[in-house]
Write a protein that holds these residues in place. Structure first.
Motif, PDB file in Angstrom:
ATOM      1  N   GLY A   1       0.804  -1.220   0.000  1.00  0.00           N
ATOM      2  CA  GLY A   1       0.000   0.000   0.000  1.00  0.00           C
ATOM      3  C   GLY A   1       0.837   1.270   0.000  1.00  0.00           C
ATOM      4  O   GLY A   1       0.500   2.238   0.676  1.00  0.00           O
ATOM      5  N   LEU A   2       1.910   1.262  -0.764  1.00  0.00           N
ATOM      6  CA  LEU A   2       2.812   2.408  -0.825  1.00  0.00           C
ATOM      7  C   LEU A   2       2.610   3.191  -2.111  1.00  0.00           C
ATOM      8  O   LEU A   2       1.940   2.725  -3.025  1.00  0.00           O
ATOM      9  N   ASN A   3       3.227   4.354  -2.179  1.00  0.00           N
ATOM     10  CA  ASN A   3       3.394   5.037  -3.450  1.00  0.00           C
ATOM     11  C   ASN A   3       4.892   5.038  -3.750  1.00  0.00           C
ATOM     12  O   ASN A   3       5.694   4.616  -2.918  1.00  0.00           O
ATOM     13  N   GLN A   4       5.263   5.495  -4.935  1.00  0.00           N
ATOM     14  CA  GLN A   4       6.684   5.447  -5.310  1.00  0.00           C
ATOM     15  C   GLN A   4       7.555   6.277  -4.369  1.00  0.00           C
ATOM     16  O   GLN A   4       8.661   5.868  -4.027  1.00  0.00           O
ATOM     17  N   ALA A   5       7.056   7.424  -3.951  1.00  0.00           N
ATOM     18  CA  ALA A   5       7.853   8.290  -3.071  1.00  0.00           C
ATOM     19  C   ALA A   5       8.125   7.599  -1.736  1.00  0.00           C
ATOM     20  O   ALA A   5       9.244   7.644  -1.214  1.00  0.00           O
TER      21      ALA A   5
ATOM     22  N   LEU B   1      16.523   5.441  -1.441  1.00  0.00           N
ATOM     23  CA  LEU B   1      16.840   5.889  -2.789  1.00  0.00           C
ATOM     24  C   LEU B   1      16.155   7.230  -3.037  1.00  0.00           C
ATOM     25  O   LEU B   1      15.116   7.520  -2.438  1.00  0.00           O
ATOM     26  N   SER B   2      16.697   8.011  -3.952  1.00  0.00           N
ATOM     27  CA  SER B   2      15.976   9.205  -4.383  1.00  0.00           C
ATOM     28  C   SER B   2      14.824   8.755  -5.278  1.00  0.00           C
ATOM     29  O   SER B   2      14.888   7.679  -5.896  1.00  0.00           O
ATOM     30  N   ALA B   3      13.782   9.558  -5.356  1.00  0.00           N
ATOM     31  CA  ALA B   3      12.652   9.225  -6.230  1.00  0.00           C
ATOM     32  C   ALA B   3      13.097   9.091  -7.688  1.00  0.00           C
ATOM     33  O   ALA B   3      12.676   8.153  -8.374  1.00  0.00           O
ATOM     34  N   PRO B   4      13.978   9.990  -8.194  1.00  0.00           N
ATOM     35  CA  PRO B   4      14.432   9.810  -9.577  1.00  0.00           C
ATOM     36  C   PRO B   4      15.209   8.494  -9.787  1.00  0.00           C
ATOM     37  O   PRO B   4      15.057   7.847 -10.821  1.00  0.00           O
TER      38      PRO B   4
ATOM     39  N   LEU C   1      15.447   2.994 -12.082  1.00  0.00           N
ATOM     40  CA  LEU C   1      15.541   1.541 -11.910  1.00  0.00           C
ATOM     41  C   LEU C   1      14.273   0.853 -12.422  1.00  0.00           C
ATOM     42  O   LEU C   1      14.343  -0.190 -13.068  1.00  0.00           O
ATOM     43  N   MET C   2      13.117   1.434 -12.126  1.00  0.00           N
ATOM     44  CA  MET C   2      11.849   0.839 -12.551  1.00  0.00           C
ATOM     45  C   MET C   2      11.693   0.850 -14.062  1.00  0.00           C
ATOM     46  O   MET C   2      11.164  -0.099 -14.641  1.00  0.00           O
ATOM     47  N   SER C   3      12.157   1.919 -14.700  1.00  0.00           N
ATOM     48  CA  SER C   3      11.971   2.053 -16.145  1.00  0.00           C
ATOM     49  C   SER C   3      13.051   1.346 -16.958  1.00  0.00           C
ATOM     50  O   SER C   3      12.938   1.236 -18.172  1.00  0.00           O
ATOM     51  N   GLY C   4      14.106   0.891 -16.281  1.00  0.00           N
ATOM     52  CA  GLY C   4      15.193   0.239 -16.999  1.00  0.00           C
ATOM     53  C   GLY C   4      16.235   1.209 -17.529  1.00  0.00           C
ATOM     54  O   GLY C   4      17.106   0.821 -18.292  1.00  0.00           O
ATOM     55  N   GLN C   5      16.168   2.472 -17.113  1.00  0.00           N
ATOM     56  CA  GLN C   5      17.206   3.427 -17.494  1.00  0.00           C
ATOM     57  C   GLN C   5      18.504   3.137 -16.742  1.00  0.00           C
ATOM     58  O   GLN C   5      19.580   3.476 -17.197  1.00  0.00           O
TER      59      GLN C   5
END
Length: 182
Positions: free
Chosen positions: A36-40, A48-51, A56-60
């Protein structure tokens, strides 16, 4: 996204699969849903920082560089399992996330209360993840495969171990571990 970026993203996700058992985007989305979290909030708990979480999530980005963050991810996976099986409440999960957030990590093979079953024994998945983390902290998956290929003619069992735990999926490593415990 151009073809070069798409190829780089696909490669990063494959590396994540080999290092973490699945792409981090899928793993993090599951933690967000299960806890029940959000990304932040997930970024804050992991340290980790949000960026960085987004990359990491997007594969960048492919790799989590800080071993303590990897251990927090593992702790959150176990916490999500405990919430799912009803062994702890959502309120207890929130308290435990605060403890996880403050954890500094430690030895990859250190046992904690978060790594054990109710009987106090480490879970098979946890043992496997610790072996994978240790191997992957000393060499990249490609290097482990190269080492396994070199060992294969004289030591096929060791080569298999390196391939399964050093570059394979967690589910395959769990099956391997269980098949060799009897």
């Amino acid at each position: 996204m151009d073809a070069v970026q798409q190829e780089a993203t696909a490669r990063a996700r494959e590396l994540q699969r080999s290092w973490y058992g699945e792409p981090l985007g899928a793993l993090f989305r599951r933690l967000i849903d299960d806890l029940g979290l959000n990304q932040a909030r997930l970024a804050a708990v992991l340290g980790l920082s949000a960026p960085m979480l987004s990359q990491l999530m997007s594969g960048q980005r492919a790799k989590i560089g800080n071993p303590a963050v990897v251990q927090r991810v593992q702790a959150l996976q176990e916490l999500a399992g405990q919430v799912a099986d009803g062994s702890i409440s959502a309120a207890e999960a929130t308290d435990r996330m605060d403890v996880i957030k403050k954890s500094q990590g430690g030895s990859v093979l250190t046992g904690t209360a978060q790594t054990t079953t109710s009987s106090g024994a480490p879970t098979v998945r946890r043992v496997v993840r610790e072996i994978q983390s240790l191997l992957r902290s000393v060499a990249a998956a490609g290097d482990i495969i190269d080492a396994a290929d070199s060992l294969a003619p004289a030591h096929p069992e060791l080569a298999e171990f390196l391939r399964v735990y050093g570059a394979g999926r967690t589910a395959d490593a769990v099956a391997h571990y269980e098949s060799h415990q009897n």
